[in-house]
Structures are given as structure tokens and as C-alpha cells.
Design an enzyme around this catalytic site. Structure first.
Site, PDB file in Angstrom:
ATOM      1  N   GLU A  81       4.434  -4.844   7.574  1.00 55.87           N
ATOM      2  CA  GLU A  81       3.597  -4.041   8.191  1.00 55.87           C
ATOM      3  C   GLU A  81       3.848  -3.792   9.433  1.00 55.87           C
ATOM      4  OE1 GLU A  81       2.695  -6.343   5.864  1.00 55.87           O
ATOM      5  OE2 GLU A  81       1.163  -5.686   4.589  1.00 55.87           O
ATOM      6  N   GLU A 114      -0.390  -9.439  -0.748  1.00 54.41           N
ATOM      7  CA  GLU A 114      -1.723  -9.644  -0.300  1.00 54.41           C
ATOM      8  C   GLU A 114      -2.511  -9.484  -1.672  1.00 54.41           C
ATOM      9  OE1 GLU A 114      -1.789  -6.538   2.666  1.00 54.41           O
ATOM     10  OE2 GLU A 114      -2.853  -7.863   4.011  1.00 54.41           O
ATOM     11  N   GLY A 132       0.790  -4.993   1.025  1.00 54.63           N
ATOM     12  CA  GLY A 132      -0.315  -5.223   0.157  1.00 54.63           C
ATOM     13  C   GLY A 132      -0.247  -5.756  -1.134  1.00 54.63           C
ATOM     14  N   ALA A 149       0.875  -1.107  -0.015  1.00 52.94           N
ATOM     15  CA  ALA A 149      -0.046  -0.024  -0.060  1.00 52.94           C
ATOM     16  C   ALA A 149       0.910   1.185   0.123  1.00 52.94           C
ATOM     17  CB  ALA A 149      -0.803  -0.062   1.240  1.00 52.94           C
TER      18      ALA A 149
HETATM   19  N1  T1G Z   1       4.650   3.381   0.245  1.00 52.16           N
HETATM   20  C1  T1G Z   1       5.095   4.597  -0.319  1.00 52.16           C
HETATM   21  N2  T1G Z   1       6.433   4.832  -0.667  1.00 52.16           N
HETATM   22  C2  T1G Z   1       7.221   3.980  -0.457  1.00 52.16           C
HETATM   23  C3  T1G Z   1       6.930   2.636  -0.044  1.00 52.16           C
HETATM   24  C4  T1G Z   1       5.650   2.320   0.073  1.00 52.16           C
HETATM   25  N3  T1G Z   1       5.050   1.156   0.445  1.00 52.16           N
HETATM   26  N4  T1G Z   1       7.898   1.912  -0.065  1.00 52.16           N
HETATM   27  C5  T1G Z   1       9.054   2.579  -0.427  1.00 52.16           C
HETATM   28  N5  T1G Z   1       8.559   3.851  -0.833  1.00 52.16           N
HETATM   29  C6  T1G Z   1       9.411   4.943  -1.337  1.00 52.16           C
HETATM   30  C7  T1G Z   1      10.628   5.201  -0.462  1.00 52.16           C
HETATM   31  O1  T1G Z   1       9.928   6.280   0.660  1.00 52.16           O
HETATM   32  C8  T1G Z   1      11.479   5.983  -1.313  1.00 52.16           C
HETATM   33  O2  T1G Z   1      11.085   7.139  -1.769  1.00 52.16           O
HETATM   34  C9  T1G Z   1      11.267   4.870  -2.374  1.00 52.16           C
HETATM   35  O3  T1G Z   1      10.270   4.338  -2.582  1.00 52.16           O
HETATM   36  C10 T1G Z   1      12.388   3.721  -2.504  1.00 52.16           C
HETATM   37  O4  T1G Z   1      12.386   3.081  -1.356  1.00 52.16           O
HETATM   38  C11 T1G Z   1      -2.714  -2.979   3.342  1.00 52.16           C
HETATM   39  C12 T1G Z   1      -1.509  -1.245   4.654  1.00 52.16           C
HETATM   40  C13 T1G Z   1      10.215  -1.947  -0.979  1.00 52.16           C
HETATM   41  C14 T1G Z   1      11.906  -3.038  -0.233  1.00 52.16           C
HETATM   42  O5  T1G Z   1       6.372  -1.601   4.296  1.00 52.16           O
HETATM   43  O6  T1G Z   1      10.774  -2.098   2.412  1.00 52.16           O
HETATM   44  O7  T1G Z   1       0.755  -2.643   2.430  1.00 52.16           O
HETATM   45  O8  T1G Z   1      12.712   8.621  -0.540  1.00 52.16           O
HETATM   46  O9  T1G Z   1      14.612   3.514  -0.621  1.00 52.16           O
HETATM   47  O10 T1G Z   1      15.864   0.168  -0.850  1.00 52.16           O
HETATM   48  O11 T1G Z   1      -1.509  -4.596   4.225  1.00 52.16           O
HETATM   49  O12 T1G Z   1      11.303   0.516   0.244  1.00 52.16           O
HETATM   50  O13 T1G Z   1      13.008   7.731  -3.021  1.00 52.16           O
HETATM   51  O14 T1G Z   1      11.219   9.504  -2.388  1.00 52.16           O
HETATM   52  O15 T1G Z   1      13.451   1.720   0.407  1.00 52.16           O
HETATM   53  O16 T1G Z   1      14.639  -0.635  -3.239  1.00 52.16           O
HETATM   54  C15 T1G Z   1       3.597  -2.349   3.426  1.00 52.16           C
HETATM   55  C16 T1G Z   1       8.304  -0.628   2.464  1.00 52.16           C
HETATM   56  C17 T1G Z   1       3.142  -1.168   3.368  1.00 52.16           C
HETATM   57  C18 T1G Z   1       7.305  -1.949   2.042  1.00 52.16           C
HETATM   58  C19 T1G Z   1      12.273  -1.310  -1.709  1.00 52.16           C
HETATM   59  N6  T1G Z   1       5.104  -2.187   2.725  1.00 52.16           N
HETATM   60  N7  T1G Z   1       9.137  -0.365   1.450  1.00 52.16           N
HETATM   61  O17 T1G Z   1      13.662  -0.790  -0.939  1.00 52.16           O
HETATM   62  O18 T1G Z   1      14.097   1.319  -1.912  1.00 52.16           O
HETATM   63  S1  T1G Z   1       1.896  -1.219   4.330  1.00 52.16           S
HETATM   64  C20 T1G Z   1       6.448  -1.855   3.315  1.00 52.16           C
HETATM   65  C21 T1G Z   1      10.308  -1.088   1.765  1.00 52.16           C
HETATM   66  C22 T1G Z   1       0.744  -2.227   3.589  1.00 52.16           C
HETATM   67  C23 T1G Z   1      -1.400  -3.540   3.497  1.00 52.16           C
HETATM   68  C24 T1G Z   1      -0.561  -2.399   4.351  1.00 52.16           C
HETATM   69  C25 T1G Z   1      11.313  -0.685   0.361  1.00 52.16           C
HETATM   70  C26 T1G Z   1      11.305  -1.721  -0.404  1.00 52.16           C
HETATM   71  P1  T1G Z   1      12.180   8.181  -2.023  1.00 52.16           P
HETATM   72  P2  T1G Z   1      13.651   2.433  -1.026  1.00 52.16           P
HETATM   73  P3  T1G Z   1      14.594   0.114  -1.692  1.00 52.16           P
END
Ligand code: T1G
Length: 692
Positions: free
Chosen positions: A125, A105, A102, A61
Site C-alpha cells: 500500500e 490482510e 487487502g 483491495a
Molecule cells: N486493483 C485493481 N486492479 C489491479 C490491482 C488492484 N489491486 N492490481 C492489479 N490490477 C490490475 C492492473 O491494473 C492490470 O489491469 C491487471 O490487474 C494486471 O496487473 C485495504 C486498500 C498483483 C503483483 O498494491 O502489484 O489492498 O491493465 O499487469 O504483473 O489495505 O498487479 O490488465 O487492465 O500488474 O501479474 C494493494 C497492486 C491494493 C497490488 C500482479 N495491492 N498490484 O502483477 O499484473 S490497496 C497492490 C500489483 C489495498 C488494503 C488496501 C500487481 C500484481 P489491466 P499487472 P502482474
């Protein structure tokens, strides 16, 4: 469009295209739904592939949408997944790179999943203080089994796709090109009916309730102040004990509860703050970097050795220079011992230990280090010593080498002026132990070149540090703020507290260690040396004299088995010292101060708001570029509790007007000079604004 639709013969392909990680924001969710409906309306289409453009399938998400109306705008992610699952034609998720949160999911709502190796699969999450809110806690246990799923959900850690190749999660592992393989697979399953749905799989686990109780007990001991891990267990328990749709409701309720918590907001703040710190407003993201293939460190002491280990750990050869053989030998032995300790703890293999040690070499000749791409000086914190070293470095280092100082307080511009190449000089302030602490304050001098700054920031990532840019001032960001924190700690002793009460109060707030235990660990003489300098340079800055009295007794802390506390041999526990407590009480009497009962609340406010007020001045002066940078400094370098998001974020949650009122109240106390409200704080409070 952030989700495109195309038809390739009898297969429809919906591609997520929402850089940087195909976050499932509103437009993307809407695009998926439209694609599924369009494919189902076209009789010529037999199957649908869902794939991700760019770095991976989907990072989940869009966290940026949380707590905004868009996050709850239909189609919710759950709705999207329901539409995918109820599609009349098979939907195949084609996974590469990352399928997280997500994103995973969504894949679990598909009828089939194919993947290539090397993809990170996770429900992370919990690391954001929430839990999978789109069916992950209900579907993952059904397809991977209770134990594997629960571990993945409670830890949030990624598992590589190849490790899950033999499980029901992936119907097929693609060895060639992902889309070609997915096309072949889609045609193979296009006519298979009934369409397989993960929700229809039942969970079989003997004595599941017993296992879940064990899981709850285990999680309770490690979750600390975070509510999410335990709620993850509750959600998975619902998958075991309830019908699918009832379990979804439990999950949804728990998600909505957690997403509003201050702990989750703090974790999300830290997630973005860590990434924002590497963005330097006036340094373009595509600034060409200097190549860092080798390094050198001047000084094989505690800091120099730790710094050298960072390079070796990242596979970068590093030369350590000392002026005396004995010091060099001692330093190299400490390095080996550090690695051997890590190996004993199972963090390193023998092979890794040897590899890392092979990357570190010692020398006593400056001529040996001239070809290094970066040299970091970690010698005694005295400007005259820095002058000798930097003049020598200016002579021997190849053109284009980065000349860095690990100084913790001295003026980088003055150090740069010792050389003919100030544009190549920068501060790299590591925190002890340098091979452990994540924080790296990158101190930008007036003349530091932009590519030097960009290269050093990239190097921080390479050596797994959180780089935060600081301007030049006494103490940069962290130490300048901590000085106000320690000043208040001293004043509290004069007014009625004893060290243990102050430490216990702030440790209950969540700090890893209170100011007095911290000072005993670091060495009370370090602060003493700085205060003596301060008494001369800034006589107007008042301090409690209690710390000086302590040092005059030679009580420098753990290293002298006596400091604010007493210590026993081979025992790091801090024992309250009657001698010190009597000294404190007597000192207050000498000052004519009547000891009063001071509440924990006052202790916390005076210590934390002292940080906040100085942080506001640092922001105003441009020493720190953004409030989240200050938070990252305190979260990664000073043991500020993560669940509170950092000093500036914490102040935002209290409300800046409330913080200002408290500061004004303490300004009426014994030291009004220490409570002059920062103009930025006053301004933001007046406008009901926040730092972040
Ligand atoms: N949403 C928005 N921005 C995100 C994002 C996300 N989920 N994940 C990464 N970014 C942005 C980050 O801020 C950065 O932005 C750029 O992408 C590159 O990230 C319903 C509600 C995917 C393994 O927790 O673990 O789904 O600074 O430097 O090293 O159940 O990003 O460049 O502007 O980390 O290649 C659950 C979190 C969400 C994954 C990639 N997902 N992200 O790593 O790049 S909650 C997460 C990561 C959810 C559902 C629930 C990592 C990555 P900018 P990066 P990376």
C-alpha cells in the site's frame, strides 16, 4: 459471482474469482461474507477454505474503487475480515501466486494460512501513497514480529512465501497440489478449539519505542515528499502500544487521511498509467507476436552500448556492429566497465557479469547480423546517415526482422521509405543512459505493422522499460514538449532570472534537475544543433539567443567543464558562473529588456504549463493516445516528480481553467506566440473537464 461457494464433503470452499488479480471489490467482499455465513449455518460443514482462482489468492483491495462510493459500501474489507475472524468454524486461507495488500490482510484474519512456494507476499500500500487499511499494520507485527513487519509495510516490497515458511504466518507449506493439501490441513484442524486469532498474539520487542524512534528517523530521511511511509510507522507503533481495536482505529484514521492526499492519487495514477500505456486501442491484445530470440545494434556509442546492455540484461544475445575497429573496441570496453561498476556497487555478481558479457558480441560486418530478429540503429542523428544504414539493413536482414531506429526526432516514415519493408520499421527511442532510464518511446510509423508494434511493446516489458507509443512528429512526445519548456527557460533568463534561480525553483517543485543543469549534463551543443536546424525549418519559432551565445563560447556543459555553470575536475557540482551571468544581463540590456524580479511561482507555471499546453496539442493530434501516456513519458524519462503524477495529471489537480488563465496571462507577455492555448485545453476548461 466474483466469490463462489461450494461444499466438498464436510469442507466448504469459498473461491475468489475476480480477474485479473481477485481484487476485493464490493461484489467479492459480499460473496465472501455470504459464504462464511452459509458455512456456519450448515452443521455438516466443519471447516472453511478461502482460495483464489487464477493468478493468485488476491492482489488486494480493488484500487479502481478508491475515492468512489463502492469503496465505502458495506461490507467494508475490515467488516469482512471481522466476520471471517469471528466465524464459529476454522477458516483456512490457501495461498498461491500473490497475497498482497487487502489480500494478505484477509488471510491474516483467517485462523490458519497454508501456502505453496513462489507466492508474492506483501503489504504494498505504501507504494500507492496509503497504508494497509484492513488490519495489516496491526496483525502483521503480531505474526511476523515488529522488525520484519515494519520493514515489509514501510518498503511495500514482496517477500516470497518460501522465505516466510518458518514463521507463524504459514501454519503449513503445501508441497503438492494446493487445494488437496489445504483440504487435508482443514480436516486436521477442523475440531481444534479455541480458534487461533492473530489479534490475540501479543507483540514482544525489548525497547520497542526506541526501535520505532529509530525507524521514524530513518524513514524521514528517505520518504521525501511522500507522507505515507511515516504514517506506516505510526500505525505499527499503535499495534505495539495500544489494544488491538484501538490500534485498528488509529490505522483506519491514518488510511482515510492518506487516501485523500494528492500524492496517493498521483501514485495510483502512475500505477494504472504504466499498465494502460501498453494497451494500444487498435491493436488487439491477442495480436500474434514475432519471436525475439536475438538482437543486433548498429553503433557502439553511448546509446548503442546502453541499448545492447538492455538485451543482455534480459538474457537476449545481441551483436553490436561498428564500422571501425577502434570504435567497436571502445564501445565494448565501455560495456564491460559499466558492468564492472554495477558489480562494484553490489548490483551484479561476477557470474552475472560474465553471463551478460557473453551475450554481447561485436562485429564489423553486416553479414553477421542478418539473422537477428530485431535490429536497432543507434547511429548519428542525421537523415543521410540513417539512409545508408537502413538501405543496408533492408539488404541483409532476414524477412520478418524488425528494423528499429533509436532516432530522437527524425521522421520514422522517411526512414521506413528507405526500405522495401516499411511495415517492419518502427522507432525505439531510448533515453540516455539507455540501460538505466525506464522510458522507451515506441514510434509508430504510418506503415508499421500491428504485430511489429505489439512485439515491440512486449519487448519493452521484457527489457523492463515503460513503453509508450508515439506518433510521428518532430520530437515525438517527450522532446517536443521539452522544447517548449526550454524555450520558456531561455525567455526567463532574458526577463530577469539567472540559471540558478530557474533550476532551484523547478527542483523545489520536484524535478530531479532543472533545465540548465540538465542541459549542461546532456551537452548544450545538442540543443544548439537542433535550434540551428529549427531556425531554417521553422523561422517563425522564436528562441532566446542566450543559449547560442553560450555555445559560441564553447561552453557545452560538463563535457567542457563549462556550460551554464562552471565545473571543477572530478566534481559534478554546478557552480554559478559570473561570466555567464554577466553575459545574460548584458544580452538583456542589448535587447532593451529591463530585468524584473520573477517569482518562483511564475518560473514553475511557465515551465510546467508550457509542457501541459504542448501536451494538449500532442493529444489533439493523436501523437499520444491518452493523457496518462504523456504523464508516463515525463515520469519515467524526464524526471518529473512522481508525487505530482506527471504534467497532465498535475494540470488536472490545479484545474484546467486555472491553467488556461495563467497561459492567457503569460500570453500577454513578451512572447504571445509561445502561449497560444491548445484548443483541447480551452475546450476541457470550458467544460470543467480534465485530461485524465
Ligand atoms: N486493483 C485493481 N486492479 C489491479 C490491482 C488492484 N489491486 N492490481 C492489479 N490490477 C490490475 C492492473 O491494473 C492490470 O489491469 C491487471 O490487474 C494486471 O496487473 C485495504 C486498500 C498483483 C503483483 O498494491 O502489484 O489492498 O491493465 O499487469 O504483473 O489495505 O498487479 O490488465 O487492465 O500488474 O501479474 C494493494 C497492486 C491494493 C497490488 C500482479 N495491492 N498490484 O502483477 O499484473 S490497496 C497492490 C500489483 C489495498 C488494503 C488496501 C500487481 C500484481 P489491466 P499487472 P502482474
Amino acid at each position: 459471482m466474483t466469490a463462489t461457494y461450494r461444499e466438498q464433503g464436510d469442507i466448504a470452499v469459498i473461491t475468489l474469482n475476480n480477474p485479473p488479480v481477485n481484487g476485493l471489490g464490493y461484489d467479492t467482499r459480499k460473496g465472501i461474507v455470504e459464504g462464511i455465513l452459509q458455512a456456519n449455518e450448515n452443521a455438516a460443514i466443519r471447516a472453511i477454505i478461502l482460495a483464489g482462482e487464477g493468478k493468485g489468492f488476491s492482489g488486494g483491495a480493488d484500487i479502481r474503487e478508491f475515492n468512489t462510493p463502492k469503496a465505502l459500501q458495506e461490507p467494508w474489507l475490515q467488516t469482512v475480515i471481522q466476520i471471517v475472524e469471528n466465524s464459529g468454524k476454522p477458516v483456512i486461507a490457501a495461498i498461491h501466486g500473490v497475497a498482497m495488500g487487502g489480500g494478505l490482510e484477509l488471510a491474516l484474519g483467517c485462523h490458519y494460512r497454508v501456502a505453496v512456494a513462489g507466492a508474492q507476499i506483501a503489504l504494498p500500500e505504501v507504494k500507492l501513497g496509503i497504508l494497509p487499511g484492513a488490519g495489516g499494520t496491526q496483525r502483521l507485527p503480531r505474526i511476523l514480529g515488529l522488525e520484519t513487519a515494519l520493514n515489509m509495510i514501510v518498503s511495500g516490497n514482496p517477500v516470497m512465501s518460501e522465505k516466510l515458511a518458518g514463521t507463524k504466518l504459514f501454519d503449513h507449506m503445501i508441497t503438492g497440489e494446493l487445494m488437496a493439501g489445504a483440504m487435508d490441513f482443514a480436516r486436521k484442524v477442523a475440531d481444534v478449539r479455541p480458534l487461533p486469532k492473530v489479534r490475540d498474539i501479543s507483540i514482544t520487542y525489548p525497547n520497542a519505542d526506541g526501535y520505532l524512534q529509530f525507524a521514524r528517523n530513518t524513514v524521514r530521511t528517505v520518504a521525501g515528499p511522500f507522507p505515507a511511509p511515516l504514517k506506516c510507522v505510526d500505525a505499527v507503533a499503535a499495534a505495539v502500544n495500544k489494544k488491538f481495536d484501538d490500534g485498528l482505529k488509529v490505522e483506519r484514521d491514518l488510511f482515510l487521511e492518506l487516501v485523500q492526499t494528492s500524492e496517493s492519487k498521483a501514485l495510483r495514477h502512475a500505477f494504472f498509467g504504466e499498465r494502460a500505456a501498453s494497451k494500444i486501442p487498435d491493436v488487439p491484445a491477442d495480436t500474434p507476436l514475432r519471436t525475439i530470440r536475438s538482437a543486433a545494434v548498429i553503433g557502439a556509442g553511448t546509446m548503442g552500448g546502453g541499448i545492447a546492455m538492455n538485451f543482455a540484461n534480459a538474457g537476449i544475445p545481441v551483436k553490436v556492429l561498428e564500422v571501425k575497429q577502434e570504435a567497436l573496441d571502445k564501445g565494448m570496453n565501455i560495456l564491460r566497465k559499466n558492468y564492472e561498476n554495477s558489480m562494484k556497487k553490489g548490483k551484479l555478481t561476477q557470474e552475472q557479469l560474465e553471463k551478460r558479457l557473453s551475450l554481447i558480441s561485436g562485429t564489423m560486418s553486416y553479414d553477421d547480423i542478418g539473422q537477428a530478429d530485431i535490429v536497432i540503429e543507434a547511429v548519428f542523428e542525421d537523415m543521410s546517415v540513417k539512409e545508408v544504414v537502413f538501405k543496408k539493413l533492408d539488404e541483409v536482414m532476414k524477412p520478418g526482422a524488425i528494423l528499429a531506429s533509436n532516432t530522437s526526432t527524425l521522421d520514422i516514415d522517411k526512414i521506413a521509405a528507405f526500405t522495401k519493408r516499411p511495415q517492419d520499421v518502427i522507432g525505439t527511442h531510448f533515453f540516455s543512459p539507455a540501460n538505466v532510464m525506464k522510458l522507451l518511446e515506441i514510434v509508430r510509423g504510418e506503415k508499421t505493422a500491428k504485430d511489429v508494434l505489439a512485439t515491440t511493446m512486449a519487448l519493452a516489458k521484457t527489457i523492463r522499460k515503460t513503453g509508450v507509443v508515439s506518433g510521428v512528429c518532430d520530437g515525438f512526445i517527450g522532446n517536443r514538449m521539452v522544447e517548449q519548456y526550454i524555450r520558456q527557460a531561455g525567455f526567463l533568463l532574458e526577463e530577469g532570472c539567472l540559471p540558478e534561480q530557474v533550476d532551484k525553483a523547478i527542483e523545489k517543485f520536484g524535478f530531479a534537475m532543472g533545465p540548465f543543469r540538465m542541459s549542461d549534463l546532456a551537452g548544450n551543443d545538442i540543443g544548439w544543433y537542433i535550434r540551428k536546424r529549427r531556425y531554417v525549418e521553422k523561422p517563425e519559432v522564436t528562441y532566446s539567443k542566450v543559449a547560442d551565445l553560450l555555445c559560441e563560447k564553447g561552453r557545452f556543459g560538463q563535457k567542457t567543464s563549462a556550460g551554464w555553470y562552471d565545473y571543477k575536475p572530478n566534481d559534478r557540482k554546478a557552480y554559478p558562473s559570473d561570466e555567464v551571468n554577466q553575459m545574460i544581463i548584458a544580452h538583456s540590456k542589448d535587447l532593451g529588456i529591463e530585468h524584473r524580479k520573477i517569482s518562483d511561482q511564475e518560473i514553475i507555471e511557465r515551465l510546467v504549463y508550457a509542457l501541459v499546453n504542448e501536451g494538449a496539442l500532442i493529444l489533439e493530434e493523436g501523437i499520444a493516445m491518452k493523457a496518462s501516456d504523456i504523464d508516463m513519458v515525463y515520469l519515467t524519462g524526464y524526471g518529473f516528480p512522481l508525487f505530482r503524477g506527471g504534467p497532465m495529471f498535475y494540470a488536472d489537480t490545479i484545474g484546467l481553467s486555472n491553467v488556461l488563465m495563467a497561459i492567457n496571462r503569460y500570453g500577454k507577455g513578451r512572447h504571445p506566440e509561445a502561449w497560444v492555448p491548445a484548443p483541447l485545453l480551452v475546450k476541457l476548461a470550458a467544460e470543467s473537464q480534465a485530461f485524465n
